[in-house]
Design a protein around this motif. Structure first.
Motif, mmCIF file in Angstrom:
data_model
loop_
_atom_site.group_PDB
_atom_site.id
_atom_site.type_symbol
_atom_site.label_atom_id
_atom_site.label_comp_id
_atom_site.label_asym_id
_atom_site.label_seq_id
_atom_site.Cartn_x
_atom_site.Cartn_y
_atom_site.Cartn_z
ATOM 1 N N LEU A 101 0.723 -1.510 0.142
ATOM 2 C CA LEU A 101 -0.190 -0.027 -0.189
ATOM 3 C C LEU A 101 1.148 1.591 0.290
ATOM 4 N N TRP A 102 0.496 1.984 -0.861
ATOM 5 C CA TRP A 102 1.045 3.602 -1.226
ATOM 6 C C TRP A 102 0.581 4.595 0.442
ATOM 7 N N GLY A 103 2.308 4.659 0.921
ATOM 8 C CA GLY A 103 2.386 5.896 2.218
ATOM 9 C C GLY A 103 0.875 6.766 2.520
ATOM 10 N N ASP A 104 -0.195 7.113 1.780
ATOM 11 C CA ASP A 104 -0.901 8.213 1.743
ATOM 12 C C ASP A 104 -2.024 7.678 2.080
ATOM 13 N N VAL A 105 -2.439 6.051 1.834
ATOM 14 C CA VAL A 105 -4.041 5.462 2.279
ATOM 15 C C VAL A 105 -3.855 5.204 3.695
ATOM 16 N N GLU A 106 -5.229 5.502 4.455
ATOM 17 C CA GLU A 106 -5.594 5.618 5.178
ATOM 18 C C GLU A 106 -6.750 4.654 5.881
#
Ligand code: CTP
Ligand code: MG
Length: 393
Positions: A101-106
């Motif tokens: 998962l990319w860093g910005d995924v919350e």
């Protein structure tokens, strides 16, 4: 070039299972429902959800096929697609997806590819619940059957079904909650909500959907097929052709088997099975036509049931594999190159045997010698060349 905002939602689609209970002879995600696979249908649903990074967890060795399916479903959103390799259990496969998962995924949704017909509204409900503050939210359906507690073959109690619900996917979580629960997991759970609950969080329920059922058995696949034919295909897929060849040397034990027939008084061919080069060339041509690999993919030498097996076993199984992937056999043409046996007198019989093994599709057999040239001309073995046509069902 426009820079799009990085999505805050990530959807991990687990598709790395082997599909043992479906028994289609290959990974479940690539089995056809109609002209599209289970995975493609699942991804069509995923891409109609709000914009999200989509991580597809593919079976080892099938990453390229997964990417092809994902790009077809993604349309102009190919940059949202990530493909990773799955693990031995669902939990390991989810872990592999989470790591990508990319860093910005919350907010993370975990979805079974096997729930191929899940409507977009279910994704929307789960995302909304997590964005509204839930640590986790899963779609559930009320249990409609009366549930009994059993011990062996004895009914030992009743269970109040009003307290029960069956869990579906996509299951959504705050990313930090899910990542911590996975990092702490000490045992295998059957879904992500159980793992998050074990880590001490409350998981909310949102309404599921009957179409989010999981394709587990052949009966489930039949149900999915009936449901999707209700939606007319945009355009019928064209038929496809494939080519296959095989060679076997004389020198096996016992009788000669060729083109599905036993040939008394002739030298046997050698091979893991009965050495029937005609049948094997046909299997390769059919699998190639349907894009389902080749004979080694489905009938490896590690499968003892095919040691000594004859054409009917190979061709019958191949026809089943094709049918389960959404294809029927159009016709097959095969040519044998050999000095012996002489086919002329038994050509019709061979055509009938091969056709019967394929469930009735026409098979033409021709035979030729090679004017004394090459290994067939020297009588060392036989070769066979097959061309097959398959038609989408
Ligand atoms: N799954 C996975 N990796 C695994 C096992 C399962 O990604 N090692 C995925 C499957 O691809 C499926 C979902 O988890 O989309 C639910 O699993 P299930 O329905 O049990 O699929 P399979 O494990 O493939 O089927 P079976 O248990 O019959 O072998
Ligand atoms: Mg499984």
């Amino acid at each position: 070039m426009s820079i799009l905002p990085v999505p805050r939602v990530g959807i991990v689609v687990v598709a790395a299972g082997s599909g043992t209970r479906l028994g289609a002879g290959g990974p479940k995600a690539f089995v056809g429902i109609d002209r599209h696979s289970i995975l493609r249908h699942a991804l069509d649903g995923v891409f109609s959800a709000p914009t999200a990074q989509v991580v597809i967890v593919a079976p080892d060795g099938r990453e390229g096929d997964a990417r092809t399916e994902a790009l077809a479903a993604a349309g102009d959103r190919a940059d949202l697609v990530t493909v990773v390799t799955g693990g031995a259990t669902r939990q390991e496969s989810v872990s592999a997806g989470l790591a990508a998962l990319w860093g910005d995924v919350e907010v993370v949704l975990v979805h079974d590819a096997a729930r191929a017909l899940t409507p977009p509204e279910v994704f929307a409900r789960v995302i909304a619940a997590v964005e509204a503050g839930a640590a986790g939210a899963i779609p559930v359906l009320p249990v409609v059957d009366t549930i009994k507690r059993v011990a062996g073959d004895e009914i030992v109690g009743v269970v109040d079904r009003s307290e029960l619900a069956s869990a579906q996917t996509p299951q959504g979580f705050r990313r930090d909650v899910l990542a911590a629960a996975y990092a702490a997991a000490m045992q295998d759970f059957t879904d992500d909500a159980a793992l998050v609950a074990e880590a001490g969080h409350t998981v909310s329920a949102v309404p599921g959907h009957p179409l989010a059922f999981k394709i587990t058995t052949a009966a489930d696949l039949d149900r999915a097929r009936h449901l999707v034919v209700a939606v007319p295909a945009v355009a019928a897929a064209p038929p496809r052709i494939g080519v296959g060849t095989d060679v076997h040397a004389f020198g096996g034990d016992g009788a000669l088997w060729l083109a599905g027939l036993e040939w008394g008084g002739e030298q046997a061919l050698s091979g893991h099975s009965d050495g029937d080069a005609v049948a094997h060339a046909i299997v390769d041509a059919l699998l190639a036509a349907a894009g389902l690999g080749d004979i080694g993919t489905h009938f490896g030498t590690d499968q003892p049931q095919y040691a000594g097996a004859h054409a009917d076993a190979f061709l019958g199984r191949t026809a089943t594999i094709l049918r389960e992937a959404g294809w029927r056999v159009g016709n097959v043409s095969v040519q044998v190159q050999a000095n012996r046996p002489r086919f002329a007198a038994r050509r019709a019989e061979a055509e009938r045997a091969l056709s019967d093994a394929l469930g009735g599709a026409p098979v033409s057999v021709s035979a030729t010698t090679t004017d004394g040239l090459g290994f067939t001309g020297r009588g060392e073995g036989v070769s066979a060349y097959a061309v097959a046509l398959v038609v989408p069902v």
